[in-house]
Design an enzyme around this catalytic site. Structure first.
Site, PDB file in Angstrom:
ATOM      1  N   ASP A  69       0.837  -1.196   0.000  1.00  0.00           N
ATOM      2  CA  ASP A  69       0.000   0.000   0.000  1.00  0.00           C
ATOM      3  C   ASP A  69       0.878   1.255   0.000  1.00  0.00           C
ATOM      4  O   ASP A  69       2.108   1.161   0.112  1.00  0.00           O
ATOM      5  CB  ASP A  69      -0.923  -0.052   1.227  1.00  0.00           C
ATOM      6  CG  ASP A  69      -2.269   0.603   0.956  1.00  0.00           C
ATOM      7  OD1 ASP A  69      -2.360   1.419   0.038  1.00  0.00           O
ATOM      8  OD2 ASP A  69      -3.232   0.292   1.699  1.00  0.00           O
TER       9      ASP A  69
ATOM     10  N   ASP B  99     -10.720   3.083  -3.128  1.00  0.00           N
ATOM     11  CA  ASP B  99     -11.218   1.857  -2.494  1.00  0.00           C
ATOM     12  C   ASP B  99     -12.692   1.621  -2.822  1.00  0.00           C
ATOM     13  O   ASP B  99     -13.502   2.558  -2.794  1.00  0.00           O
ATOM     14  CB  ASP B  99     -11.132   1.980  -0.967  1.00  0.00           C
ATOM     15  CG  ASP B  99      -9.710   1.970  -0.474  1.00  0.00           C
ATOM     16  OD1 ASP B  99      -8.774   1.968  -1.302  1.00  0.00           O
ATOM     17  OD2 ASP B  99      -9.530   1.960   0.762  1.00  0.00           O
TER      18      ASP B  99
HETATM   19  C1  GLA Z   1      -6.053   1.387   1.765  1.00  0.00           C
HETATM   20  C2  GLA Z   1      -6.229   0.353   0.643  1.00  0.00           C
HETATM   21  C3  GLA Z   1      -7.299  -0.638   1.017  1.00  0.00           C
HETATM   22  C4  GLA Z   1      -6.914  -1.323   2.320  1.00  0.00           C
HETATM   23  C5  GLA Z   1      -6.697  -0.282   3.407  1.00  0.00           C
HETATM   24  C6  GLA Z   1      -6.135  -0.907   4.666  1.00  0.00           C
HETATM   25  O1  GLA Z   1      -7.176   2.193   1.897  1.00  0.00           O
HETATM   26  O2  GLA Z   1      -6.539   0.979  -0.570  1.00  0.00           O
HETATM   27  O3  GLA Z   1      -7.467  -1.603  -0.004  1.00  0.00           O
HETATM   28  O4  GLA Z   1      -5.751  -2.084   2.125  1.00  0.00           O
HETATM   29  O5  GLA Z   1      -5.787   0.731   2.985  1.00  0.00           O
HETATM   30  O6  GLA Z   1      -5.899   0.030   5.660  1.00  0.00           O
END
Ligand code: GLA
Length: 434
Positions: A180, A241
């Site tokens: 990430d 997301d």
């Molecule tokens: C980000 C990512 C998500 C998830 C969260 C976890 O928002 O895009 O897919 O992994 O972090 O904290």
């Protein structure tokens, strides 16, 4: 991955090595090429088709309350129970083999700087979990973040920790890493993602690499260099997301369609765009919307990461996720991402994905909110130019539509927020292929 090697092809061949007989030259050039490819290209040979499996985040988030919610908290129990379901309920045989941990698994770094999982929630450690998952014929994915902290505030992989963490994951026998990008700068990402790709390669363990790099740089050129990404990562989160609602599915779909001219060409075997997880089985989608997300993600050659409770999923949702023809289309060996080819003013759209053996997938998609819409079209209208006679199989109902010539008019009835999906193949090639 692997494009770097191709780009360097010409340069190597034209080097100062132009001596000797032509075949020696050729041989020399070929060996050099191979060497250059091995050293520079980050080819790990993985994910020739989009990955399939289960990923914790969308459904289980950062629930660390194992005292009060032991069945649903982020813990080894959750991943083992999902692995059991993947192995016992027919998922594994269809290709759903990844069991992927997301955020909130880390406890701390030890005195030597090594990552340690939360001891209460992962009392047997990640290597034990990997062994368990492997014993079921599945693969384990893990999560880290290129920054001081993960998005939820757990210890991240700063640039000086990249090599050590890659080695730790390899020792644990992890099979995929989602890296990430929270708490990182553009410069750190530009250094860190390629550094992690190289560090994973250097471990000698084949670890698929999922990068959130583009999502943190707006997802578009010139900030995002997609050919570099394809040389660095097996898949990448381009955009925001997904959340548990139809609105969120449309929001993500719209972005991917708006920029399809940029995104469509960069996907292919070993390197995929990732519009994020499937919501099917959760709380936000109707039956029609669940069918639609599955069909649309499939024509987009998207990874199929479920994020739902496989212990309680309904038969109806399982049918959507376990449709064999759907999966065959998603996993087509050519790995060509589909495109939206029609957008009608009356809120009907058509997507097309070219497949191997001259076949195609067509998705008729309704954004209408009134009643089932009778949409009339013909293959000729939908960019089919050859003189073949086609057959189509409705992917959800199994119905066969025979003798489709280019000009044959047909009508599909598409429900509101729903799809009709066809697998279309030239009749002359015979059913053997299909
Ligand atoms: C980000 C990512 C998500 C998830 C969260 C976890 O928002 O895009 O897919 O992994 O972090 O904290």
């Amino acid at each position: 991955m692997g494009r770097q090697a191709e780009q360097r092809d010409g340069a190597v061949g034209r080097g100062p090595l132009c001596v000797g007989a032509p075949h020696t030259l050729l041989w020399l050039a070929a060996s050099l090429l191979l060497l250059v490819a091995q050293v520079l290209a980050l080819e790990n040979g993985l994910l020739r088709t989009p990955p399939m499996g289960w990923l914790a985040w969308e459904r289980f988030r950062c629930n660390i309350n194992c005292d009060e919610d032991p069945k649903n908290c982020i813990s080894e129990r959750l991943f083992m129970e999902m692995a059991d379901r993947l192995a016992e309920d027919g998922w594994r045989e269809l290709g759903y083999v990844y069991v992927n941990i997301d955020d909130c698994w880390i406890g701390k770094r030890d005195a030597k700087g090594r990552l340690v999982p939360d001891p209460k929630r992962f009392p047997n450690g990640i290597a034990h979990l990997a062994d368990y998952v492997h014993s079921l014929g599945l693969k384990l994915g893990i999560y880290e973040d290129l920054g001081n902290f993960t998005c939820m505030g757990y210890p991240g992989t700063t640039l000086d920790k990249v090599v050590q963490d890659a080695q730790t994951f390899a020792e644990w026998k992890v099979d995929m890493l989602k890296l990430d990008g929270c708490y990182s700068t553009p410069e750190e990402r530009a250094t860190g993602y390629p550094k992690m790709a190289a560090a994973l390669n250097a471990t000698g363990r084949r670890i698929a690499f999922s990068c959130s790099w583009p999502a943190y740089d707006g997802g578009l050129p010139p900030k995002v260099n997609y050919s570099l990404l394809a040389d660095t990562c097996n898949l990448w989160r381009n955009y925001d997301d997904i959340q548990d609602s139809w609105k969120s599915v449309l929001y993500i779909l719209d972005w991917f369609v708006t920029y399809q001219d940029i995104l469509q060409p960069v996907a292919g075997p070993g390197h995929w765009n990732d519009p994020d997880m499937l919501l099917i089985g959760n709380f936000g989608l109707s039956f029609e919307e669940a069918q639609a997300q599955m069909a649309l993600w499939t024509v987009l050659a998207a990874p199929l990461f479920m994020s739902t409770d496989l212990r309680t999923i309904s038969a109806q949702n399982m049918d959507i996720l376990q449709n064999p023809l759907m999966i065959k289309i998603n996993q087509d060996p050519l790995g060509i991402q589909g495109r939206r080819i029609v957008k009608e003013e009356f809120f009907i759209e058509v997507f097309l994905r070219p497949l191997s053996h001259g076949a195609s997938a067509l998705v008729f998609f309704s954004r209408r909110t009134d009643m089932p819409y009778r949409y009339q079209s013909s293959l000729a209208t939908l960019n089919f130019t050859s003189s073949h006679v086609y057959e189509a199989q409705n992917v959800y109902t199994g119905e066969i539509i025979s003798d489709l010539h280019g000009e044959t008019e047909f009508t599909v009835t598409v429900n509101p927020s729903g799809v009709v999906m066809w697998y279309v193949y030239p009749k002359s090639l015979g059913k053997a292929h299909h």
